[in-house]
Scaffold this motif. Structure first.
Motif, PDB file in Angstrom:
ATOM      1  N   LEU A 141       0.827  -1.213   0.000  1.00  0.00           N
ATOM      2  CA  LEU A 141       0.000   0.000   0.000  1.00  0.00           C
ATOM      3  C   LEU A 141       0.860   1.262   0.000  1.00  0.00           C
ATOM      4  O   LEU A 141       0.335   2.373  -0.030  1.00  0.00           O
ATOM      5  N   LEU A 142       2.169   1.102   0.005  1.00  0.00           N
ATOM      6  CA  LEU A 142       3.115   2.219   0.084  1.00  0.00           C
ATOM      7  C   LEU A 142       2.783   3.382  -0.846  1.00  0.00           C
ATOM      8  O   LEU A 142       2.809   4.545  -0.417  1.00  0.00           O
ATOM      9  N   PRO A 143       2.455   3.165  -2.146  1.00  0.00           N
ATOM     10  CA  PRO A 143       2.244   4.309  -3.030  1.00  0.00           C
ATOM     11  C   PRO A 143       1.041   5.166  -2.659  1.00  0.00           C
ATOM     12  O   PRO A 143       0.936   6.304  -3.140  1.00  0.00           O
ATOM     13  N   ALA A 144       0.152   4.673  -1.820  1.00  0.00           N
ATOM     14  CA  ALA A 144      -0.973   5.503  -1.389  1.00  0.00           C
ATOM     15  C   ALA A 144      -0.481   6.800  -0.767  1.00  0.00           C
ATOM     16  O   ALA A 144      -1.131   7.851  -0.904  1.00  0.00           O
ATOM     17  N   TRP A 145       0.688   6.740  -0.108  1.00  0.00           N
ATOM     18  CA  TRP A 145       1.214   7.928   0.569  1.00  0.00           C
ATOM     19  C   TRP A 145       2.501   8.457  -0.046  1.00  0.00           C
ATOM     20  O   TRP A 145       2.825   9.622   0.149  1.00  0.00           O
ATOM     21  N   THR A 146       3.205   7.655  -0.814  1.00  0.00           N
ATOM     22  CA  THR A 146       4.410   8.175  -1.464  1.00  0.00           C
ATOM     23  C   THR A 146       4.081   8.912  -2.751  1.00  0.00           C
ATOM     24  O   THR A 146       4.871   9.733  -3.223  1.00  0.00           O
ATOM     25  N   LEU A 147       2.908   8.630  -3.347  1.00  0.00           N
ATOM     26  CA  LEU A 147       2.630   9.137  -4.689  1.00  0.00           C
ATOM     27  C   LEU A 147       1.277   9.810  -4.840  1.00  0.00           C
ATOM     28  O   LEU A 147       1.164  10.821  -5.534  1.00  0.00           O
ATOM     29  N   PHE A 148       0.242   9.296  -4.192  1.00  0.00           N
ATOM     30  CA  PHE A 148      -1.111   9.711  -4.522  1.00  0.00           C
ATOM     31  C   PHE A 148      -1.670  10.779  -3.587  1.00  0.00           C
ATOM     32  O   PHE A 148      -1.305  10.854  -2.403  1.00  0.00           O
ATOM     33  N   SER A 149      -2.599  11.563  -4.112  1.00  0.00           N
ATOM     34  CA  SER A 149      -3.335  12.551  -3.328  1.00  0.00           C
ATOM     35  C   SER A 149      -4.450  11.848  -2.554  1.00  0.00           C
ATOM     36  O   SER A 149      -4.689  10.641  -2.733  1.00  0.00           O
ATOM     37  N   ALA A 150      -5.176  12.601  -1.728  1.00  0.00           N
ATOM     38  CA  ALA A 150      -6.235  12.009  -0.915  1.00  0.00           C
ATOM     39  C   ALA A 150      -7.301  11.353  -1.784  1.00  0.00           C
ATOM     40  O   ALA A 150      -7.754  10.233  -1.499  1.00  0.00           O
ATOM     41  N   GLU A 178       4.255  13.712   5.697  1.00  0.00           N
ATOM     42  CA  GLU A 178       3.200  14.738   5.734  1.00  0.00           C
ATOM     43  C   GLU A 178       1.847  14.150   5.342  1.00  0.00           C
ATOM     44  O   GLU A 178       0.826  14.440   5.965  1.00  0.00           O
ATOM     45  N   ARG A 179       1.835  13.302   4.301  1.00  0.00           N
ATOM     46  CA  ARG A 179       0.584  12.703   3.856  1.00  0.00           C
ATOM     47  C   ARG A 179       0.017  11.723   4.885  1.00  0.00           C
ATOM     48  O   ARG A 179      -1.193  11.669   5.107  1.00  0.00           O
ATOM     49  N   VAL A 180       0.888  10.935   5.497  1.00  0.00           N
ATOM     50  CA  VAL A 180       0.426  10.000   6.520  1.00  0.00           C
ATOM     51  C   VAL A 180      -0.194  10.771   7.684  1.00  0.00           C
ATOM     52  O   VAL A 180      -1.276  10.418   8.177  1.00  0.00           O
ATOM     53  N   LEU A 181       0.469  11.826   8.124  1.00  0.00           N
ATOM     54  CA  LEU A 181      -0.057  12.599   9.246  1.00  0.00           C
ATOM     55  C   LEU A 181      -1.371  13.278   8.890  1.00  0.00           C
ATOM     56  O   LEU A 181      -2.308  13.317   9.703  1.00  0.00           O
ATOM     57  N   ALA A 182      -1.456  13.824   7.682  1.00  0.00           N
ATOM     58  CA  ALA A 182      -2.690  14.464   7.240  1.00  0.00           C
ATOM     59  C   ALA A 182      -3.823  13.435   7.158  1.00  0.00           C
ATOM     60  O   ALA A 182      -4.961  13.701   7.572  1.00  0.00           O
ATOM     61  N   ASP A 183      -3.501  12.252   6.641  1.00  0.00           N
ATOM     62  CA  ASP A 183      -4.496  11.193   6.501  1.00  0.00           C
ATOM     63  C   ASP A 183      -4.971  10.681   7.850  1.00  0.00           C
ATOM     64  O   ASP A 183      -6.107  10.262   8.005  1.00  0.00           O
ATOM     65  N   ALA A 184      -4.092  10.737   8.819  1.00  0.00           N
ATOM     66  CA  ALA A 184      -4.437  10.254  10.163  1.00  0.00           C
ATOM     67  C   ALA A 184      -5.087  11.348  11.011  1.00  0.00           C
ATOM     68  O   ALA A 184      -5.427  11.109  12.170  1.00  0.00           O
ATOM     69  N   GLY A 185      -5.243  12.545  10.452  1.00  0.00           N
ATOM     70  CA  GLY A 185      -5.818  13.634  11.227  1.00  0.00           C
ATOM     71  C   GLY A 185      -4.877  14.131  12.304  1.00  0.00           C
ATOM     72  O   GLY A 185      -5.310  14.694  13.306  1.00  0.00           O
ATOM     73  N   SER A 186      -3.559  13.946  12.093  1.00  0.00           N
ATOM     74  CA  SER A 186      -2.588  14.295  13.127  1.00  0.00           C
ATOM     75  C   SER A 186      -1.989  15.672  12.916  1.00  0.00           C
ATOM     76  O   SER A 186      -1.115  16.075  13.660  1.00  0.00           O
ATOM     77  N   VAL A 213      15.056  11.943   0.285  1.00  0.00           N
ATOM     78  CA  VAL A 213      14.715  12.712   1.487  1.00  0.00           C
ATOM     79  C   VAL A 213      13.443  13.522   1.259  1.00  0.00           C
ATOM     80  O   VAL A 213      12.560  13.579   2.123  1.00  0.00           O
ATOM     81  N   ASP A 214      13.337  14.143   0.096  1.00  0.00           N
ATOM     82  CA  ASP A 214      12.135  14.914  -0.223  1.00  0.00           C
ATOM     83  C   ASP A 214      10.909  14.014  -0.281  1.00  0.00           C
ATOM     84  O   ASP A 214       9.838  14.368   0.233  1.00  0.00           O
ATOM     85  N   MET A 215      11.058  12.841  -0.880  1.00  0.00           N
ATOM     86  CA  MET A 215       9.946  11.890  -0.934  1.00  0.00           C
ATOM     87  C   MET A 215       9.557  11.430   0.472  1.00  0.00           C
ATOM     88  O   MET A 215       8.365  11.319   0.796  1.00  0.00           O
ATOM     89  N   ALA A 216      10.540  11.186   1.325  1.00  0.00           N
ATOM     90  CA  ALA A 216      10.261  10.773   2.701  1.00  0.00           C
ATOM     91  C   ALA A 216       9.500  11.859   3.451  1.00  0.00           C
ATOM     92  O   ALA A 216       8.529  11.578   4.164  1.00  0.00           O
TER      93      ALA A 216
END
Length: 231
Positions: free
Chosen positions: A162-171, A222-230, A214-217
């Motif tokens: 499921l990695l590309p859900a947050w490395t590549l894709f928008s919400a 940021e996407r994981v935190l946004a997705d988690a409401g954090s 590093v930029d991708m990381a």
């Protein structure tokens, strides 16, 4: 009958044209792969991003449909992707400490703890690519045409892919990706954990040598935190 986009993409991975065992002073199995023209998704623009999310999800489904009975199990020699997230806990917490000046330690730790709390995978192991980040996805004329670098291939928890859900894709693209895979809450939570752990470990490791990773990381976290409401 025409092949599905996912099955077609699965057929266009970097099949070795030659391979061999360790020997002659080189300690690993080796392969020589045919050249596939294109540019990786880390550099090139995707013309239909929602379509790419669906195509990649179908590729994952096609891969998971292959009989895994003789595949290398996660946790065996050289296969570290697809293991229970708890096995990555020590390395993740070391990376969080190393990034204390760069990330929101409290939010990241909370997100990681939430991933660890997700129910573990109880189904049969399935085939995993293991490293579906943008650099391993090839584009041609803006369309996703191939998946490369099967060095992390193994059999284990499908949440790893499921990695590309947050490395590549928008919400919105993540929603399409998830719906195509019919991923449940526990699997999605573990997927966030995989994306977060890979990004956290990669950032300090590549800090001085690979600014692209590093930029991708950074964006993945940021996407994981946004997705988690954090955030």
């Amino acid at each position: 009958m025409a092949a599905s986009p996912g099955a077609s993409l699965a057929a266009r991975h970097s099949c070795p044209s030659s391979h061999g065992p360790a020997g002659e002073g080189y300690p690993f199995a080796w392969s020589v792969c045919r050249w596939i023209p294109g540019e990786d998704a880390h550099r090139g623009p995707i013309s239909d991003r929602n379509g790419a999310a669906l195509t990649l999800a179908r590729f994952i489904q096609a891969l998971q449909a292959i009989d895994p009975s003789e595949g290398p199990r996660s946790g065996s020699a050289g296969v570290e992707r697809g293991v229970p997230l708890l096995e990555r806990d020590e390395r993740v917490r070391q990376a969080i400490a190393a990034l204390a000046g760069d990330i929101d330690v409290v939010a990241v730790t909370r997100a990681w703890d939430a991933a660890l709390a997700a129910p573990p995978w109880r189904g049969p192991p399935v085939w995993l690519h293991g490293d579906l980040h943008p650099g391993n996805l090839l584009l041609r004329n803006g369309a996703l045409v191939a998946v490369i670098d099967f060095g992390g291939l193994g059999v284990g928890d499908p949440a790893c892919d499921l990695l590309p859900a947050w490395t590549l894709f928008s919400a919105s693209e993540r929603r399409s990706f998830r719906e195509q895979l019919a991923c449940d809450e526990a699997g999605w939570a573990r997927g966030k954990g995989w994306a977060l752990s890979i990004a956290l470990i990669a950032w300090p490791y590549y800090r001085d040598t690979n600014p692209g990773i590093v930029d991708m990381a950074r964006r993945t976290i940021e996407r994981v935190l946004a997705d988690a409401g954090s955030r």
